[in-house]
Every structure is written in structure tokens, then in C-alpha cells.
Design a protein around this motif. Structure first.
Motif, PDB file in Angstrom:
ATOM      1  N   LYS A  90     -20.203   6.188   9.704  1.00 43.44           N
ATOM      2  CA  LYS A  90     -19.304   5.246  10.350  1.00 43.44           C
ATOM      3  C   LYS A  90     -17.946   5.265   9.642  1.00 43.44           C
ATOM      4  CE  LYS A  90     -18.588   0.285  10.772  1.00 43.44           C
ATOM      5  NZ  LYS A  90     -19.113  -1.032  10.420  1.00 43.44           N
ATOM      6  N   GLN A  91     -16.897   5.337  10.446  1.00 42.35           N
ATOM      7  CA  GLN A  91     -15.542   5.378   9.892  1.00 42.35           C
ATOM      8  C   GLN A  91     -15.186   4.030   9.265  1.00 42.35           C
ATOM      9  OE1 GLN A  91     -12.892   6.953   8.588  1.00 42.35           O
ATOM     10  NE2 GLN A  91     -12.206   7.983  10.471  1.00 42.35           N
ATOM     11  N   GLU A  92     -14.674   4.078   8.059  1.00 43.67           N
ATOM     12  CA  GLU A  92     -14.143   2.889   7.392  1.00 43.67           C
ATOM     13  C   GLU A  92     -12.672   3.130   7.103  1.00 43.67           C
ATOM     14  OE1 GLU A  92     -17.857   0.845   7.257  1.00 43.67           O
ATOM     15  OE2 GLU A  92     -15.821   0.155   6.848  1.00 43.67           O
ATOM     16  N   VAL A  93     -11.841   2.167   7.494  1.00 45.89           N
ATOM     17  CA  VAL A  93     -10.396   2.300   7.305  1.00 45.89           C
ATOM     18  C   VAL A  93      -9.918   1.165   6.399  1.00 45.89           C
ATOM     19  CG1 VAL A  93      -8.146   2.393   8.445  1.00 45.89           C
ATOM     20  CG2 VAL A  93     -10.163   3.370   9.566  1.00 45.89           C
ATOM     21  N   THR A  94      -9.166   1.525   5.379  1.00 50.60           N
ATOM     22  CA  THR A  94      -8.680   0.556   4.402  1.00 50.60           C
ATOM     23  C   THR A  94      -7.164   0.643   4.303  1.00 50.60           C
ATOM     24  OG1 THR A  94     -10.721   0.817   3.119  1.00 50.60           O
ATOM     25  CG2 THR A  94      -8.871  -0.249   2.027  1.00 50.60           C
ATOM     26  N   GLN A  95      -6.524  -0.519   4.270  1.00 51.16           N
ATOM     27  CA  GLN A  95      -5.075  -0.551   4.117  1.00 51.16           C
ATOM     28  C   GLN A  95      -4.695  -1.321   2.861  1.00 51.16           C
ATOM     29  OE1 GLN A  95      -4.313  -1.330   8.739  1.00 51.16           O
ATOM     30  NE2 GLN A  95      -2.430  -0.860   7.614  1.00 51.16           N
ATOM     31  N   ILE A  96      -3.843  -0.705   2.082  1.00 49.10           N
ATOM     32  CA  ILE A  96      -3.356  -1.304   0.842  1.00 49.10           C
ATOM     33  C   ILE A  96      -1.838  -1.164   0.780  1.00 49.10           C
ATOM     34  CG2 ILE A  96      -3.360  -1.116  -1.671  1.00 49.10           C
ATOM     35  CD1 ILE A  96      -6.216  -0.093  -1.481  1.00 49.10           C
ATOM     36  N   PRO A  97      -1.079  -2.243   0.403  1.00 50.00           N
ATOM     37  CA  PRO A  97      -1.597  -3.561   0.054  1.00 50.00           C
ATOM     38  C   PRO A  97      -1.862  -4.416   1.288  1.00 50.00           C
ATOM     39  CG  PRO A  97       0.775  -3.557  -0.131  1.00 50.00           C
ATOM     40  CD  PRO A  97       0.378  -2.151   0.268  1.00 50.00           C
ATOM     41  N   ALA A  98      -2.515  -5.556   1.116  1.00 48.81           N
ATOM     42  CA  ALA A  98      -2.763  -6.467   2.224  1.00 48.81           C
ATOM     43  C   ALA A  98      -1.484  -7.178   2.637  1.00 48.81           C
ATOM     44  CB  ALA A  98      -3.831  -7.489   1.848  1.00 48.81           C
ATOM     45  N   ALA A  99      -0.594  -7.393   1.668  1.00 51.80           N
ATOM     46  CA  ALA A  99       0.686  -8.038   1.948  1.00 51.80           C
ATOM     47  C   ALA A  99       1.746  -7.449   1.034  1.00 51.80           C
ATOM     48  CB  ALA A  99       0.590  -9.551   1.742  1.00 51.80           C
ATOM     49  N   LEU A 100       2.967  -7.423   1.550  1.00 49.38           N
ATOM     50  CA  LEU A 100       4.066  -6.811   0.820  1.00 49.38           C
ATOM     51  C   LEU A 100       5.348  -7.548   1.168  1.00 49.38           C
ATOM     52  CD1 LEU A 100       5.008  -4.394  -0.958  1.00 49.38           C
ATOM     53  CD2 LEU A 100       5.290  -3.094   1.151  1.00 49.38           C
ATOM     54  N   SER A 101       6.126  -7.899   0.144  1.00 53.88           N
ATOM     55  CA  SER A 101       7.401  -8.567   0.365  1.00 53.88           C
ATOM     56  C   SER A 101       8.480  -7.766  -0.351  1.00 53.88           C
ATOM     57  CB  SER A 101       7.358 -10.005  -0.179  1.00 53.88           C
ATOM     58  OG  SER A 101       8.589 -10.659   0.044  1.00 53.88           O
ATOM     59  N   VAL A 102       9.528  -7.392   0.383  1.00 54.59           N
ATOM     60  CA  VAL A 102      10.588  -6.565  -0.189  1.00 54.59           C
ATOM     61  C   VAL A 102      11.947  -7.114   0.228  1.00 54.59           C
ATOM     62  CG1 VAL A 102       9.123  -4.499  -0.145  1.00 54.59           C
ATOM     63  CG2 VAL A 102      10.669  -4.968   1.762  1.00 54.59           C
ATOM     64  N   PRO A 103      12.996  -6.828  -0.543  1.00 54.82           N
ATOM     65  CA  PRO A 103      14.347  -7.215  -0.120  1.00 54.82           C
ATOM     66  C   PRO A 103      14.878  -6.245   0.924  1.00 54.82           C
ATOM     67  CG  PRO A 103      14.426  -6.127  -2.250  1.00 54.82           C
ATOM     68  CD  PRO A 103      12.978  -6.266  -1.907  1.00 54.82           C
ATOM     69  N   GLU A 104      15.746  -6.743   1.762  1.00 54.72           N
ATOM     70  CA  GLU A 104      16.344  -5.921   2.807  1.00 54.72           C
ATOM     71  C   GLU A 104      16.999  -4.672   2.210  1.00 54.72           C
ATOM     72  OE1 GLU A 104      19.246  -8.097   4.990  1.00 54.72           O
ATOM     73  OE2 GLU A 104      19.637  -6.502   6.438  1.00 54.72           O
ATOM     74  N   GLY A 105      16.838  -3.561   2.913  1.00 53.34           N
ATOM     75  CA  GLY A 105      17.461  -2.313   2.496  1.00 53.34           C
ATOM     76  C   GLY A 105      16.560  -1.403   1.688  1.00 53.34           C
ATOM     77  N   GLU A 106      15.442  -1.954   1.227  1.00 56.75           N
ATOM     78  CA  GLU A 106      14.541  -1.142   0.400  1.00 56.75           C
ATOM     79  C   GLU A 106      13.723  -0.187   1.262  1.00 56.75           C
ATOM     80  OE1 GLU A 106      13.045  -3.062  -3.132  1.00 56.75           O
ATOM     81  OE2 GLU A 106      11.021  -2.491  -2.528  1.00 56.75           O
ATOM     82  N   ASN A 107      13.463   0.998   0.717  1.00 52.65           N
ATOM     83  CA  ASN A 107      12.531   1.931   1.335  1.00 52.65           C
ATOM     84  C   ASN A 107      11.125   1.560   0.884  1.00 52.65           C
ATOM     85  OD1 ASN A 107      14.787   3.360   2.316  1.00 52.65           O
ATOM     86  ND2 ASN A 107      14.853   4.601   0.449  1.00 52.65           N
TER      87      ASN A 107
END
Lengths: 114, 109
Positions: free
Chosen positions: B1-18
């Protein structure tokens, strides 16, 4: 081109009531599916269909029933609603199952069972 | 069975950042991988679809890569804007789509 249309957008049910969530697509897609989305759990597949008259179970099928009499429509039935079925429901379609085709989603139905 | 994981769960960045959002999957026999955006209370909007034979796809400021051998995909967002604030979902397609739980992105002005 409307894409995938879901109705209703919001619904409140009492425990034990039944209802049908509607889903229609106008892209002549063979494959249609229903997902539920719960906080922190991503989307989980409930049922899917690869064509008119053909349906199968997904990951979380209990408590739900589906049928597909036409290519365009794929309704999801809750026979006896339970609070555990409170969720956001999404219908999706694709040209064919697997085979590299992307999915198009409807805007969702937010269901609350009290 | 396929398991998909995403990291991080939350991310906060300032405008303009890559920034880079990560997605990993356990079954490399996927037909494709699709990235979606979801705004609060809304449906899923497809951003990029990468076929199993492709290494990357680009759309505007977005670039998605796929490495089947390592079971990883990344979504790169260049010059982030407050309007990019949303939840980003990845999904692997092995006949049926399996979704990660998403990364909630906040871009601060």
C-alpha cells in the motif's frame, strides 16, 4: 466547461438520517472517485468507479454506498449517518484509472453529523 | 500500500524567500505524482503533474521534481508571495491517488 460539480456545498444531518451527495462531471472521464478529508489525515479514498455500472471499494468504504448508472454522475450515499462521518467530501475524476492521467476535483461538500 | 508523507507539516516564511516542500512515497511504481494547492475551506487546485518518465515540471514560479528511485518529490516555490499562503498536497498515483497530509504554508508580508 464546468469540470466536476458537487452538491450540496454544506449539509447538517442528524445521526441515523440518510442522504446522497451528488457529483457530476462533463469531461467524459471514465474514472470517478470519492474521498473524505479529515484534519491531519489527508484525503482517503472511499469508493471509485472505472465506468458506468462498475464500482469498487477504496480505503474507507464502510457506511457508504455508490452506484454509477451514467458516465457523468457518481453519487455517494450515506445510509445511516454517524458522527464519525463528519468530514469534507471530495469527488474527483480522471480520463482513465492510473495510466498517468491527472485528477480534477470538485469543490467539496462539508458534512456535519450531530 | 502506498504511503505518502509530507514534511514539514507547517512552514512560515517571509515574503520573497525561496522555499522547498518535500513529499516522500513508499511505492515507486507510480504512474505520476501530482501537486495540489488547497485554500482554507476550498477544493483542490492542480498545480503540477509529473509523469513517471519525467524528472521535473515547471509552471511560473513553481518547479516540481520527481525521483522515483529514492521515493521523493519536491515542490520549489521561487520568490514567495503572501498569495502563496495555502496548504500544499502531493499525491502519488498507483491506479488510485494516495495523498500526503499536506504542508500548510504561510508567507508573511
Amino acid at each position: 466547461n464546468a469540470g466536476v460539480t458537487q452538491t450540496p456545498k454544506f449539509q447538517v444531518l442528524k445521526t441515523g438520517q440518510s442522504m446522497t451527495l451528488q457529483c457530476a462531471q462533463d469531461m467524459n472521464h471514465e474514472y470517478m472517485s470519492w474521498y473524505r478529508q479529515d484534519p491531519g489525515m489527508g484525503l482517503r479514498l472511499i469508493h471509485y468507479s472505472v465506468g458506468a455500472g462498475i464500482t469498487d471499494q477504496g480505503e474507507v468504504p464502510n457506511g457508504y454506498n455508490v452506484s454509477r448508472s451514467t458516465t457523468e454522475d457518481f453519487p455517494l450515499r450515506l445510509l445511516s449517518a454517524a458522527p464519525s462521518q463528519t468530514s469534507v467530501y471530495f469527488c474527483a475524476s480522471s480520463y482513465k484509472r492510473g495510466a498517468g492521467y491527472g485528477y480534477t476535483f470538485g469543490s467539496g461538500t462539508r458534512l456535519t453529523v450531530v | 500500500k502506498q504511503e505518502v508523507t509530507q514534511i514539514p507539516a507547517a512552514l512560515s516564511v517571509p515574503e520573497g524567500e525561496n522555499l522547498v516542500l518535500n513529499c516522500s512515497f513508499t511505492d515507486s511504481a507510480i504512474y505520476n505524482l501530482q501537486w495540489f494547492r488547497q485554500d482554507p475551506g476550498k477544493g483542490l487546485t492542480s498545480l503540477l503533474l509529473i509523469q513517471s518518465s519525467q524528472r521535473e515540471q515547471t509552471s511560473g514560479r513553481l518547479n516540481a521534481s520527481l525521483d522515483k528511485s529514492s521515493g521523493r518529490s519536491t515542490l520549489y516555490i521561487a520568490a514567495s508571495q503572501p498569495g502563496d499562503s495555502a496548504t500544499y498536497l502531493c499525491a502519488g498515483n498507483n491506479n488510485d491517488m494516495r495523498f500526503g497530509a499536506g504542508t500548510r504554508l504561510t508567507v508573511k508580508p
